[in-house]
Design an enzyme around this catalytic site. Structure first.
Site, short mmCIF file in Angstrom:
data_model
loop_
_atom_site.label_atom_id
_atom_site.label_comp_id
_atom_site.label_asym_id
_atom_site.label_seq_id
_atom_site.Cartn_x
_atom_site.Cartn_y
_atom_site.Cartn_z
N ASP A 108 46.26 38.90 38.94
CA ASP A 108 45.51 38.34 39.96
C ASP A 108 43.98 37.74 39.92
O ASP A 108 43.81 36.76 40.83
CB ASP A 108 45.61 39.49 41.34
CG ASP A 108 46.63 39.94 41.58
OD1 ASP A 108 47.76 39.48 41.54
OD2 ASP A 108 46.82 41.39 41.84
N HIS A 109 43.45 37.78 38.94
CA HIS A 109 41.98 37.56 38.55
C HIS A 109 41.99 36.48 37.15
O HIS A 109 41.62 37.08 36.26
CB HIS A 109 41.53 38.51 38.60
CG HIS A 109 39.64 38.12 38.93
ND1 HIS A 109 38.97 37.89 37.87
CD2 HIS A 109 39.31 38.02 39.88
CE1 HIS A 109 37.61 37.47 38.38
NE2 HIS A 109 37.79 37.68 39.52
N PHE A 110 42.65 35.75 37.24
CA PHE A 110 43.46 34.75 38.11
C PHE A 110 44.65 34.11 37.42
O PHE A 110 44.63 34.06 36.20
CB PHE A 110 42.43 33.41 38.44
CG PHE A 110 41.21 33.70 39.01
CD1 PHE A 110 41.36 34.01 40.35
CD2 PHE A 110 39.88 33.83 38.43
CE1 PHE A 110 40.18 34.08 41.13
CE2 PHE A 110 38.72 34.10 39.17
CZ PHE A 110 38.83 34.24 40.57
N LEU B 236 44.78 43.83 36.60
CA LEU B 236 43.78 43.20 37.20
C LEU B 236 44.11 41.48 36.85
O LEU B 236 43.75 40.60 37.58
CB LEU B 236 42.39 43.35 37.38
CG LEU B 236 41.52 43.50 35.87
CD1 LEU B 236 40.79 42.04 35.72
CD2 LEU B 236 40.54 44.54 35.87
N VAL C 61 40.15 36.16 33.82
CA VAL C 61 38.82 36.60 33.36
C VAL C 61 38.57 37.65 33.90
O VAL C 61 38.87 38.28 35.06
CB VAL C 61 37.88 35.06 33.92
CG1 VAL C 61 38.22 33.98 33.33
CG2 VAL C 61 38.14 35.29 35.46
#
Length: 150
Positions: free
Chosen positions: A33-35, A30, A40
């Site tokens: 893409d975050h971020f 994750l 985070v």
């Protein structure tokens, strides 16, 4: 992604409170893409982490009403970023504990600072609704070590 977000139970009073820990794994997909460039942990997963910890305090009662399941986020606030590699200290205090529902007030601390808080409502699902092999091995191990019945 694994969805067991509590790594260790440090203290637990069945039906009352829990103190637990979780380290945010650096290899979670994750974070791509975050971020990008500023990874985070999403607030929804921080809330889930706190909820899983508080549910352990409820499940430790071993009531016939069943396993605690998150039913509603009554409130949630986030004050700082939780980054890959951070160790999270999770506190959950059960503020209402009835036959059909329970509420918990939770905090998540990183490096000595409370960075997230939430108030959660739980409902209960009969254990027989789960797969026959379902067990919370972490909770079972903690209760066995502390002398609580399984």
């Amino acid at each position: 992604m694994r969805f067991l977000l509590v790594d260790h139970i440090d203290e637990l009073e069945p039906g009352r409170r829990v103190l637990a820990r979780s380290t945010v794994r650096q290899d979670l997909a994750l974070f791509e893409d975050h971020f990008p460039g500023f990874p985070v942990m999403p607030g929804v997963l921080l809330t889930e982490m706190m909820g899983q910890a508080a549910a352990k305090a409820l499940d430790a009662e071993r009531q016939p009403r069943g396993k605690a399941l998150l039913a509603k986020i009554l409130s949630a606030s986030f004050r700082d970023w939780v980054r890959p590699g951070d160790e999270c200290i999770l506190r959950g205090t059960i503020s209402a504990n009835e036959a059909r529902y329970a509420n918990a007030d939770c905090e998540l601390e990183v490096r000595g600072r409370v960075v997230a808080q939430c108030r959660l409502m739980f409902t209960f699902m009969p254990v027989e609704k789960f797969a026959p092999s379902f067990r919370d091995a972490q909770l079972d191990a903690f209760l066995a070590k502390s002398g609580e019945p399984k």
